[in-house]
Structures are given as C-alpha cells and as structure tokens.
Design an enzyme around this catalytic site. Sequence first.
Site, PDB file in Angstrom:
ATOM      1  N   LYS A 159       0.852  -1.198   0.000  1.00 35.68           N
ATOM      2  CA  LYS A 159       0.000   0.000   0.000  1.00 35.68           C
ATOM      3  C   LYS A 159       0.883   1.242   0.000  1.00 35.68           C
ATOM      4  O   LYS A 159       1.780   1.373   0.829  1.00 35.68           O
ATOM      5  CB  LYS A 159      -0.896   0.022   1.240  1.00 35.68           C
ATOM      6  CG  LYS A 159      -1.823   1.241   1.269  1.00 35.68           C
ATOM      7  CD  LYS A 159      -2.777   1.192   2.435  1.00 35.68           C
ATOM      8  CE  LYS A 159      -2.210   1.757   3.699  1.00 35.68           C
ATOM      9  NZ  LYS A 159      -1.991   3.205   3.703  1.00 35.68           N
ATOM     10  N   ASP A 208      -3.465   4.313  -2.071  1.00 32.17           N
ATOM     11  CA  ASP A 208      -4.386   4.811  -1.042  1.00 32.17           C
ATOM     12  C   ASP A 208      -4.390   6.344  -1.068  1.00 32.17           C
ATOM     13  O   ASP A 208      -3.775   6.986  -0.226  1.00 32.17           O
ATOM     14  CB  ASP A 208      -3.876   4.268   0.306  1.00 32.17           C
ATOM     15  CG  ASP A 208      -4.675   4.723   1.501  1.00 32.17           C
ATOM     16  OD1 ASP A 208      -5.825   5.177   1.323  1.00 32.17           O
ATOM     17  OD2 ASP A 208      -4.143   4.622   2.624  1.00 32.17           O
ATOM     18  N   LYS A 268      -7.385   8.228  -1.365  1.00 27.73           N
ATOM     19  CA  LYS A 268      -8.628   8.720  -0.728  1.00 27.73           C
ATOM     20  C   LYS A 268      -9.183   9.949  -1.442  1.00 27.73           C
ATOM     21  O   LYS A 268      -9.306  11.033  -0.848  1.00 27.73           O
ATOM     22  CB  LYS A 268      -8.395   9.042   0.752  1.00 27.73           C
ATOM     23  CG  LYS A 268      -7.905   7.868   1.593  1.00 27.73           C
ATOM     24  CD  LYS A 268      -7.874   8.238   3.065  1.00 27.73           C
ATOM     25  CE  LYS A 268      -7.474   7.108   3.980  1.00 27.73           C
ATOM     26  NZ  LYS A 268      -6.080   6.653   3.862  1.00 27.73           N
ATOM     27  N   ASP A 299     -13.947  14.759  -4.084  1.00 25.43           N
ATOM     28  CA  ASP A 299     -14.173  16.006  -4.830  1.00 25.43           C
ATOM     29  C   ASP A 299     -15.503  15.843  -5.564  1.00 25.43           C
ATOM     30  O   ASP A 299     -16.228  14.857  -5.340  1.00 25.43           O
ATOM     31  CB  ASP A 299     -12.996  16.236  -5.807  1.00 25.43           C
ATOM     32  CG  ASP A 299     -12.751  17.724  -6.052  1.00 25.43           C
ATOM     33  OD1 ASP A 299     -13.744  18.456  -6.299  1.00 25.43           O
ATOM     34  OD2 ASP A 299     -11.589  18.158  -6.004  1.00 25.43           O
ATOM     35  N   ILE A 300     -15.832  16.778  -6.440  1.00 26.00           N
ATOM     36  CA  ILE A 300     -17.091  16.630  -7.181  1.00 26.00           C
ATOM     37  C   ILE A 300     -16.949  15.440  -8.147  1.00 26.00           C
ATOM     38  O   ILE A 300     -15.833  15.059  -8.515  1.00 26.00           O
ATOM     39  CB  ILE A 300     -17.462  17.922  -7.949  1.00 26.00           C
ATOM     40  CG1 ILE A 300     -16.363  18.307  -8.947  1.00 26.00           C
ATOM     41  CG2 ILE A 300     -17.749  19.062  -6.976  1.00 26.00           C
ATOM     42  CD1 ILE A 300     -16.774  19.429  -9.897  1.00 26.00           C
ATOM     43  N   PRO A 301     -18.105  14.839  -8.519  1.00 24.13           N
ATOM     44  CA  PRO A 301     -18.033  13.596  -9.302  1.00 24.13           C
ATOM     45  C   PRO A 301     -17.152  13.691 -10.550  1.00 24.13           C
ATOM     46  O   PRO A 301     -16.340  12.801 -10.811  1.00 24.13           O
ATOM     47  CB  PRO A 301     -19.506  13.341  -9.680  1.00 24.13           C
ATOM     48  CG  PRO A 301     -20.279  13.975  -8.565  1.00 24.13           C
ATOM     49  CD  PRO A 301     -19.500  15.182  -8.150  1.00 24.13           C
ATOM     50  N   THR A 338     -10.512   6.279  11.312  1.00 26.20           N
ATOM     51  CA  THR A 338     -10.436   5.738  12.683  1.00 26.20           C
ATOM     52  C   THR A 338      -9.870   6.756  13.674  1.00 26.20           C
ATOM     53  O   THR A 338      -9.888   6.532  14.872  1.00 26.20           O
ATOM     54  CB  THR A 338      -9.592   4.448  12.725  1.00 26.20           C
ATOM     55  OG1 THR A 338      -8.431   4.650  11.941  1.00 26.20           O
ATOM     56  CG2 THR A 338     -10.357   3.266  12.215  1.00 26.20           C
ATOM     57  N   ARG A 376      -2.623  -6.225  14.305  1.00 30.79           N
ATOM     58  CA  ARG A 376      -1.389  -6.474  15.043  1.00 30.79           C
ATOM     59  C   ARG A 376      -1.267  -7.957  15.366  1.00 30.79           C
ATOM     60  O   ARG A 376      -2.189  -8.535  15.963  1.00 30.79           O
ATOM     61  CB  ARG A 376      -1.373  -5.691  16.368  1.00 30.79           C
ATOM     62  CG  ARG A 376      -1.170  -4.192  16.195  1.00 30.79           C
ATOM     63  CD  ARG A 376       0.233  -3.903  15.658  1.00 30.79           C
ATOM     64  NE  ARG A 376       0.467  -2.500  15.421  1.00 30.79           N
ATOM     65  CZ  ARG A 376       0.214  -1.854  14.259  1.00 30.79           C
ATOM     66  NH1 ARG A 376      -0.282  -2.510  13.231  1.00 30.79           N
ATOM     67  NH2 ARG A 376       0.500  -0.582  14.130  1.00 30.79           N
ATOM     68  N   GLN A 419      -2.296   2.730  17.133  1.00 29.92           N
ATOM     69  CA  GLN A 419      -3.589   2.112  16.815  1.00 29.92           C
ATOM     70  C   GLN A 419      -4.332   1.824  18.119  1.00 29.92           C
ATOM     71  O   GLN A 419      -3.755   1.256  19.045  1.00 29.92           O
ATOM     72  CB  GLN A 419      -3.395   0.806  16.028  1.00 29.92           C
ATOM     73  CG  GLN A 419      -2.740   1.000  14.667  1.00 29.92           C
ATOM     74  CD  GLN A 419      -3.694   1.572  13.623  1.00 29.92           C
ATOM     75  OE1 GLN A 419      -4.814   1.988  13.935  1.00 29.92           O
ATOM     76  NE2 GLN A 419      -3.242   1.620  12.378  1.00 29.92           N
ATOM     77  N   GLY A 432       1.405  -2.319   8.566  1.00 23.01           N
ATOM     78  CA  GLY A 432       2.572  -1.485   8.283  1.00 23.01           C
ATOM     79  C   GLY A 432       3.726  -1.768   9.208  1.00 23.01           C
ATOM     80  O   GLY A 432       4.580  -2.619   8.947  1.00 23.01           O
ATOM     81  N   ARG A 433       3.752  -1.038  10.333  1.00 20.06           N
ATOM     82  CA  ARG A 433       4.927  -1.059  11.197  1.00 20.06           C
ATOM     83  C   ARG A 433       5.373  -2.431  11.701  1.00 20.06           C
ATOM     84  O   ARG A 433       6.577  -2.669  11.791  1.00 20.06           O
ATOM     85  CB  ARG A 433       4.714  -0.077  12.362  1.00 20.06           C
ATOM     86  CG  ARG A 433       4.847   1.369  11.903  1.00 20.06           C
ATOM     87  CD  ARG A 433       4.222   2.341  12.852  1.00 20.06           C
ATOM     88  NE  ARG A 433       2.771   2.243  12.852  1.00 20.06           N
ATOM     89  CZ  ARG A 433       1.974   3.038  13.543  1.00 20.06           C
ATOM     90  NH1 ARG A 433       2.488   3.988  14.301  1.00 20.06           N
ATOM     91  NH2 ARG A 433       0.668   2.891  13.472  1.00 20.06           N
TER      92      ARG A 433
HETATM   93  O1  C5P Z   1       1.714   0.650  10.866  1.00 14.75           O
HETATM   94  P1  C5P Z   1       0.267   0.266  10.815  1.00 14.75           P
HETATM   95  O2  C5P Z   1       0.041  -1.229  10.686  1.00 14.75           O
HETATM   96  O3  C5P Z   1      -0.534   0.873  11.947  1.00 14.75           O
HETATM   97  O4  C5P Z   1      -0.241   0.911   9.450  1.00 14.75           O
HETATM   98  C1  C5P Z   1      -1.563   0.833   9.019  1.00 14.75           C
HETATM   99  C2  C5P Z   1      -1.700   1.505   7.689  1.00 14.75           C
HETATM  100  O5  C5P Z   1      -3.085   1.616   7.411  1.00 14.75           O
HETATM  101  C3  C5P Z   1      -1.144   2.930   7.637  1.00 14.75           C
HETATM  102  O6  C5P Z   1      -0.715   3.171   6.282  1.00 14.75           O
HETATM  103  C4  C5P Z   1      -2.343   3.774   7.965  1.00 14.75           C
HETATM  104  O7  C5P Z   1      -2.271   5.064   7.415  1.00 14.75           O
HETATM  105  C5  C5P Z   1      -3.459   2.979   7.304  1.00 14.75           C
HETATM  106  N1  C5P Z   1      -4.791   3.200   7.850  1.00 14.75           N
HETATM  107  C6  C5P Z   1      -5.095   3.038   9.193  1.00 14.75           C
HETATM  108  N2  C5P Z   1      -6.373   3.257   9.634  1.00 14.75           N
HETATM  109  C7  C5P Z   1      -7.316   3.632   8.787  1.00 14.75           C
HETATM  110  C8  C5P Z   1      -7.044   3.797   7.432  1.00 14.75           C
HETATM  111  C9  C5P Z   1      -5.740   3.567   6.996  1.00 14.75           C
HETATM  112  O8  C5P Z   1      -4.241   2.655   9.989  1.00 14.75           O
HETATM  113  N3  C5P Z   1      -8.548   3.795   9.220  1.00 14.75           N
END
Ligand code: C5P
Length: 256
Positions: free
Chosen positions: A55, A82, A84, A87-89, A142, A203, A212, A232-233
């Site tokens: 992503k 990603d 996101k 804007d207008i259609p 979130t 996780r 998170q 991600g991390r």
């Molecule tokens: O490092 P981590 O696993 O928390 O990364 C989650 C990824 O998902 C990040 O790129 C974060 O921006 C994205 N994301 C998120 N929550 C959302 C939408 C996207 O954590 N609601």
Amino acid sequence: MAPGRPACYKAGSSSKETEMSKLFRNPVFCGLDTHDLDEAEQLAQALAPVVGGLKLGLEFFYAFGRSGYERIADTGVPIFLDLKLHDIPNTVRGGIRSLLSLQPAILNVHASGGIEMMRAAREAVDDEGDGRPWIIGVTVLTSLDEADIVRMGISGSPSDQVRRLAGAAQEAGLDGVVCSAHEVERLRRDCGNDFKLIVPGIRPRGSETHDQKRVMTPGDALAHGADILVIGRPIIRAADPAHAAQTILEDLPPAA
Ligand code: C5P
C-alpha cells in the site's frame, strides 16, 4: 514498467475464494509508510515475493509521484494506491482515469463524498474490463471518535455511520470499503460475501500497538470476514521485514 507486472485483478466474481486467490497471493498488504524512496524500494524488493500486495499513500505519492510509484510497482507486486479521493463527481472520475495507466490493483475514494461521486469513480473504471482496479470506499476515519462525528452534524455512533456509508458505497457499485476490524462482522453480515472489506489496525499477537487504538490479530480479522489486511509497522520496522511478513502468514488459518 517492467514486463510481467501482474495486470489482471478481477473484481466482482461470485466465487470469492477462487477470485481472491487468483488476484493476490495472500491477504496481507504491507503499508510502505516511509519518507525514503530508496528504503521503500528495498522494502518492496524484499517483500514482493512474500506479501499479497503493498500500500502506497498520500505521503509517498505527493513526494515521489508516478516515477516513485513505478519503482515500487516494477517489483511486480499488486499495489493499493491509497489516495482517498474526495471532490465533485466529474473531478473524481477524471482523477481515477488519470491513475489507470499506473495499473493499481486497488484505488479508494471517501464514501462521504456521496453516491454520485462514488458512481463516477466506479464509471471511471468501467471500460477497463477484468483488469480494472477495485474501487473502495473510505468510511469513517479511525482517528474520529463519536464526539468528532457529532460535531460534524452526524448522529449515532461511528459504527452506525460506517454502516450507512458502506451501504451507500454498495449502492454506488463500489467493490467494498475500508473499515476497522471491529466493524467487519457487521458489514460482512449486512453487505454480503462479495463486498470487499479492507482492514487496517492489525497487530500480530504480542506485537506493539503503536498509535492504533482498537487492534485485532490477523487471524481473528480474517475469521470475522476481512478480505485484505493492511499491516505497516509490524513488518516494515522489523529487523527482517520479509521474515516478519512470513511469520504473520504462517500464523494465518489454513483456509486464508
Ligand atoms: O503501521 P500500521 O500497521 O498501523 O499501518 C496501518 C496503515 O493503514 C497505515 O498506512 C495507515 O495510514 C493505514 N490506515 C489506518 N487506519 C485507517 C485507514 C488507513 O491505519 N482507518
């Protein structure tokens, strides 16, 4: 673009399991959240043989643009771009069309942009046939809690708003939504099996949660009905990212 990049991501098939496994090697998409293009490319090369996809987000795309994207995509791995859009259609339709030559596997738009905007996003990929990217709706970020959404004039809980926006996304013909793991069960039940649920905040058991707040393990999120896990991390900050991703995959239930 490297020859052999997987170009075919079928969407909307009725046989979900077959469809998913044809498209992506597995459900784990790793978020390449780094400011460093060389590091992102090294991570992509290490992870490409292991993960289902990668992503790339706003930070990456605004910094490195199409050429940066192509350096990652040239590893051959499916990409969730990603960005996101909101804007207008007409502008969203044009924005999506401008991204199609990059051959992303997944694109997304804010579902709060409205049904007509989401329809325009979906129409933008109509001519792409079986190779089209999935168009996914972002529901409630979130980072917003109930007080935040009340201040925006929205009644009910964030999870009710997620449900409403997922319904609108489905009505507009989108392929699915991004939602938290804690909303997956309800959306899977209400929106049916073909509606794709893409889930961050994942996780592995025992790993650090970072910022998170409401996390779930990969296995539990899949058991609840998630299709794609965005992680991600726990992968990119591991000493050996490919090994970390492999360990996550080995812990998934066999059916996944
Ligand atoms: O490092 P981590 O696993 O928390 O990364 C989650 C990824 O998902 C990040 O790129 C974060 O921006 C994205 N994301 C998120 N929550 C959302 C939408 C996207 O954590 N609601």
